[in-house]
Write a protein that holds these residues in place. Structure first.
Motif, PDB file in Angstrom:
ATOM      1  N   GLU A 133       0.989  -1.088  -0.067  1.00  0.00           N
ATOM      2  CA  GLU A 133       0.220   0.167  -0.169  1.00  0.00           C
ATOM      3  C   GLU A 133       0.823   1.202  -0.021  1.00  0.00           C
ATOM      4  O   GLU A 133       0.566   2.091  -0.915  1.00  0.00           O
ATOM      5  CB  GLU A 133      -0.689   0.010   1.058  1.00  0.00           C
ATOM      6  CG  GLU A 133      -2.218  -0.766   1.066  1.00  0.00           C
ATOM      7  CD  GLU A 133      -2.873  -1.249   2.224  1.00  0.00           C
ATOM      8  OE1 GLU A 133      -2.781  -0.518   3.275  1.00  0.00           O
ATOM      9  OE2 GLU A 133      -3.260  -2.423   2.323  1.00  0.00           O
TER      10      GLU A 133
ATOM     11  N   GLU B 149     -10.548  -3.844  -2.292  1.00  0.00           N
ATOM     12  CA  GLU B 149     -10.619  -3.307  -1.180  1.00  0.00           C
ATOM     13  C   GLU B 149     -11.353  -1.986  -0.929  1.00  0.00           C
ATOM     14  O   GLU B 149     -10.680  -1.092  -1.530  1.00  0.00           O
ATOM     15  CB  GLU B 149      -9.488  -3.307  -0.020  1.00  0.00           C
ATOM     16  CG  GLU B 149      -8.724  -4.862  -0.086  1.00  0.00           C
ATOM     17  CD  GLU B 149      -7.428  -4.478   1.038  1.00  0.00           C
ATOM     18  OE1 GLU B 149      -7.714  -4.990   1.928  1.00  0.00           O
ATOM     19  OE2 GLU B 149      -6.479  -3.943   0.454  1.00  0.00           O
ATOM     20  N   LYS B 150     -12.642  -1.947  -0.466  1.00  0.00           N
ATOM     21  CA  LYS B 150     -13.514  -0.722  -0.533  1.00  0.00           C
ATOM     22  C   LYS B 150     -12.538   0.435   0.199  1.00  0.00           C
ATOM     23  O   LYS B 150     -12.486   1.600  -0.602  1.00  0.00           O
ATOM     24  CB  LYS B 150     -14.570  -0.849   0.139  1.00  0.00           C
ATOM     25  CG  LYS B 150     -15.783  -1.560  -0.487  1.00  0.00           C
ATOM     26  CD  LYS B 150     -17.005  -0.857  -0.026  1.00  0.00           C
ATOM     27  CE  LYS B 150     -18.523  -1.635  -1.002  1.00  0.00           C
ATOM     28  NZ  LYS B 150     -18.596  -2.978  -0.177  1.00  0.00           N
ATOM     29  N   HIS B 151     -11.947   0.176   1.166  1.00  0.00           N
ATOM     30  CA  HIS B 151     -11.300   1.300   1.983  1.00  0.00           C
ATOM     31  C   HIS B 151     -10.113   1.865   1.223  1.00  0.00           C
ATOM     32  O   HIS B 151      -9.934   3.080   1.380  1.00  0.00           O
ATOM     33  CB  HIS B 151     -10.969   0.851   3.336  1.00  0.00           C
ATOM     34  CG  HIS B 151      -9.871   0.036   3.507  1.00  0.00           C
ATOM     35  ND1 HIS B 151      -9.901  -1.313   3.276  1.00  0.00           N
ATOM     36  CD2 HIS B 151      -8.455   0.195   3.729  1.00  0.00           C
ATOM     37  CE1 HIS B 151      -8.580  -1.961   3.666  1.00  0.00           C
ATOM     38  NE2 HIS B 151      -8.017  -0.810   3.834  1.00  0.00           N
ATOM     39  N   ILE B 152      -9.573   1.116   0.442  1.00  0.00           N
ATOM     40  CA  ILE B 152      -8.378   1.478  -0.353  1.00  0.00           C
ATOM     41  C   ILE B 152      -9.038   2.452  -1.415  1.00  0.00           C
ATOM     42  O   ILE B 152      -8.361   3.372  -1.844  1.00  0.00           O
ATOM     43  CB  ILE B 152      -7.542   0.540  -1.058  1.00  0.00           C
ATOM     44  CG1 ILE B 152      -6.976  -0.299   0.005  1.00  0.00           C
ATOM     45  CG2 ILE B 152      -6.521   1.043  -1.945  1.00  0.00           C
ATOM     46  CD1 ILE B 152      -5.797   0.037   0.720  1.00  0.00           C
TER      47      ILE B 152
ATOM     48  N   GLU C 129     -11.465   4.175  -1.794  1.00  0.00           N
ATOM     49  CA  GLU C 129     -12.153   5.232  -0.904  1.00  0.00           C
ATOM     50  C   GLU C 129     -10.977   6.257  -0.725  1.00  0.00           C
ATOM     51  O   GLU C 129     -10.959   7.451  -1.188  1.00  0.00           O
ATOM     52  CB  GLU C 129     -12.680   4.986   0.558  1.00  0.00           C
ATOM     53  CG  GLU C 129     -14.035   4.335   0.233  1.00  0.00           C
ATOM     54  CD  GLU C 129     -15.154   5.223  -0.663  1.00  0.00           C
ATOM     55  OE1 GLU C 129     -15.204   6.371  -0.617  1.00  0.00           O
ATOM     56  OE2 GLU C 129     -15.823   4.326  -1.516  1.00  0.00           O
ATOM     57  N   LYS C 130      -9.594   5.692  -0.355  1.00  0.00           N
ATOM     58  CA  LYS C 130      -8.626   6.580  -0.104  1.00  0.00           C
ATOM     59  C   LYS C 130      -8.264   7.186  -1.278  1.00  0.00           C
ATOM     60  O   LYS C 130      -7.926   8.521  -1.247  1.00  0.00           O
ATOM     61  CB  LYS C 130      -7.523   5.732   0.562  1.00  0.00           C
ATOM     62  CG  LYS C 130      -6.118   6.581   0.905  1.00  0.00           C
ATOM     63  CD  LYS C 130      -5.522   6.045   2.023  1.00  0.00           C
ATOM     64  CE  LYS C 130      -4.289   6.978   2.118  1.00  0.00           C
ATOM     65  NZ  LYS C 130      -3.369   6.595   3.011  1.00  0.00           N
TER      66      LYS C 130
ATOM     67  N   GLU D 152     -10.094   9.895  -2.280  1.00  0.00           N
ATOM     68  CA  GLU D 152      -9.947  11.123  -1.672  1.00  0.00           C
ATOM     69  C   GLU D 152      -8.773  11.811  -1.751  1.00  0.00           C
ATOM     70  O   GLU D 152      -8.425  13.273  -1.853  1.00  0.00           O
ATOM     71  CB  GLU D 152     -10.032  10.676   0.097  1.00  0.00           C
ATOM     72  CG  GLU D 152     -10.698  11.726   0.789  1.00  0.00           C
ATOM     73  CD  GLU D 152     -10.679  10.763   2.164  1.00  0.00           C
ATOM     74  OE1 GLU D 152     -11.532  10.201   2.397  1.00  0.00           O
ATOM     75  OE2 GLU D 152      -9.765  11.203   3.087  1.00  0.00           O
TER      76      GLU D 152
ATOM     77  N   VAL E 277      -7.083  -5.468   6.992  1.00  0.00           N
ATOM     78  CA  VAL E 277      -8.448  -4.905   7.513  1.00  0.00           C
ATOM     79  C   VAL E 277      -9.627  -6.103   6.787  1.00  0.00           C
ATOM     80  O   VAL E 277      -9.253  -6.376   5.695  1.00  0.00           O
ATOM     81  CB  VAL E 277      -8.789  -3.460   6.878  1.00  0.00           C
ATOM     82  CG1 VAL E 277     -10.284  -3.162   7.145  1.00  0.00           C
ATOM     83  CG2 VAL E 277      -7.736  -2.675   7.482  1.00  0.00           C
TER      84      VAL E 277
END
Ligand code: 5AD
Ligand code: SF4
Length: 469
Positions: free
Chosen positions: A75, A105-108, A110-111, A114, A370
């Motif tokens: 990452e 991975e959803k949170h990635i 999203e990041k 952003e 996660v």
């Protein structure tokens, strides 16, 4: 029109737009050989769309990052690279595509939106084949595309492929994983296990043999449960040349003229059935180096990891294979610092390493992922203890490798010559059946041949030798 025909049509459309423009692409692949194999398919499609490969980010008109998410450091690497390419995007509108496991991975994602909102295409592990369509849309209207979709998606056969090597080729035989080891993110990003059909695999390998490839590595998250899910769930599959299991697949590939060596990664110890052991033993082309991921030598930790075998079961499997397969050797994966790992547990890991005497050990420091059960466990191990254990394991492994290297001195090994040595143009490099790198003098005409080599000196990561006349 079939799905593959539709894709090939999109490739044509982009190729036409790009013709005569001398466009270049850059690709960075992280992670395992499965991902490398996906990148070879991406390269195959991209090259058909009239881009040529460049190793320089700043020359590229299209930049592709094919990501991995097994450990955290990938990452950091991706975010670092994205920081680097932002200026190219701003200066000359380079197209930026990010794909692979991390994008599932959803949170990635999203990041990314952003902090790095300048990317053009995000694609997942099962939307590779849509890449030409996505690229076509981007070239035409420059609106960001997210093409991630469900992780259990169908795998499309027949995509073009641009392979990295001329002697060795990887062939993915199954996708996904059903094991849910508690440290591992793969089942969440690559979806459920599904096997490619025997006919598709054998046809691909026969073509590779015709093109002159000598060594095939069969890839999958759990290769020795090939076709198991299909059988358990009564999913129809067509037997082809007697292939209805992993063992019969090995036997069928063993009969293909031109192929000299067969390897496979990774099997799971719990699924290592006797028919597979027999096949390794009886198939002369199957290498006698077995990659057998241990992960931990402690029965307690293995239970927490959901590995479904004990220390004793692992050791007795190794013992059985050593008894049945002449000259068998082993390599493995080990994770140190899994939650709850005590000093005693870690000693068990060292004990297994001493007992088995691995040819090669891929060592990893546990990394919290996660969404996995391991991440939620309370007894996480402090970083300094993880590192201290890692260093102790590394020391043991290196001392064992040194000792094993000495055993090669003076022996005659069958070495498949892979190409010129990277560090010295006058030397050739190849590998033994046990996957040791051997460097020797010789002419280019030996590339792709199996040569008898007498080992004359040993170094930590390679052996040197002389061709036997
Ligand atoms: N932390 C550290 N190593 C891991 N691996 C898989 N998941 C993790 C994790 N969360 C290692 C395992 C596997 C190899 C491909 O990566 O050892 O066999
Ligand atoms: Fe390979 Fe797993 Fe990494 Fe994906 S997440 S690239 S399957 S190691």
């Amino acid at each position: 029109m079939t799905k593959i025909e539709a894709k090939l049509e999109d490739i044509e459309k982009v190729a036409k737009i790009n013709i005569g423009k001398n466009l270049k692409y850059y690709i960075l692949t992280m992670g395992c050989q499965l991902n490398e194999n996906d990148s070879e398919k991406l390269c195959g499609m991209i090259e058909k769309m009239n881009y040529t490969k460049t190793e320089n980010l700043n020359d590229a008109d299209l930049i592709v990052f094919n990501t991995c998410c097994v450990r955290e450091n990938a990452e950091d690497r991706l975010f670092g690279k994205l920081g680097e390419v932002k200026k190219y995007k701003e200066e000359k509108g380079t197209i930026i595509a990010i794909g692979g496991c991390m994008m599932q991975e959803k949170h990635i994602v999203e990041k990314l939106k952003e902090s790095y909102p300048f990317f053009d295409i995000v694609f997942g592990t099962h939307t590779l084949h849509k890449f030409p369509t996505d690229l076509y849309k981007i070239i035409n209207n420059r609106k960001r595309i997210e093409d991630i979709l469900d992780i259990d998606g169908e795998v499309i056969e027949g995509l073009p492929i641009s392979r990295e090597d001329n002697v060795k080729a990887s062939v993915t035989i199954m996708n996904g994983c059903n094991n849910f080891c508690s440290y591992c993110i793969v089942p969440y990003v690559r979806g459920r296990e599904r096997s490619r059909m025997p006919k598709d695999i054998l046809t691909e390998i026969k073509n590779l043999a015709k093109m002159g490839y000598k060594e095939i590595t069969l890839l999958g998250q759990n290769v020795n449960s090939y076709l198991r899910v299909e059988k358990e769930k009564n999913i129809e599959f067509e037997e082809y040349e007697g292939v209805n299991s992993f063992a019969t697949l090995l036997q069928a590939i063993n009969k293909i003229d031109g192929i000299e060596r067969i390897r496979f990664i990774s099997p799971h110890p719990k699924d290592f059935t006797d028919d597979v052991i027999e096949a390794i033993c009886n198939c002369q082309k199957v290498c006698k180096l077995v990659h057998l991921p241990l992960q931990s030598g402690s029965t307690n930790v293995l239970k927490q990891m959901n590995r479904k075998y004990t220390k004793e079961q692992y050791l007795s499997l190794v013992k059985k294979m050593k008894a049945k397969i002449p000259n068998v050797t082993f390599s493995t994966d080990i994770i140190v610092g899994f939650p709850g790992e005590t000093e005693e547990d870690f000693e068990d890991t060292l004990d297994v390493v001493r007992k088995v005497g691995f040819e090669q050990v891929y060592m990893f420091i546990y990394s919290r992922r996660v969404g996995t059960p391991g991440d939620k466990m309370e007894n996480q191990i402090p970083e300094e203890i993880k590192h201290e254990r890692f260093d102790r394991l590394k020391q043991l492994v290196e001392s064992q490798i040194e000792a094993r290297n000495k055993e090669y001195l003076g022996t005659i090994q069958k070495v498949l010559i892979e190409g010129k040595s990277k560090n010295n143009d006058n030397m050739l490099t190849g590998r033994t059946d046990s996957n040791k790198v051997v460097v020797l003098e010789g002419t280019e005409s030996l590339i792709g041949k199996i040569v008898l080599v007498k080992i004359t000196s040993e170094h930590m990561w390679y052996l040197k030798g002389k061709e036997e006349s």
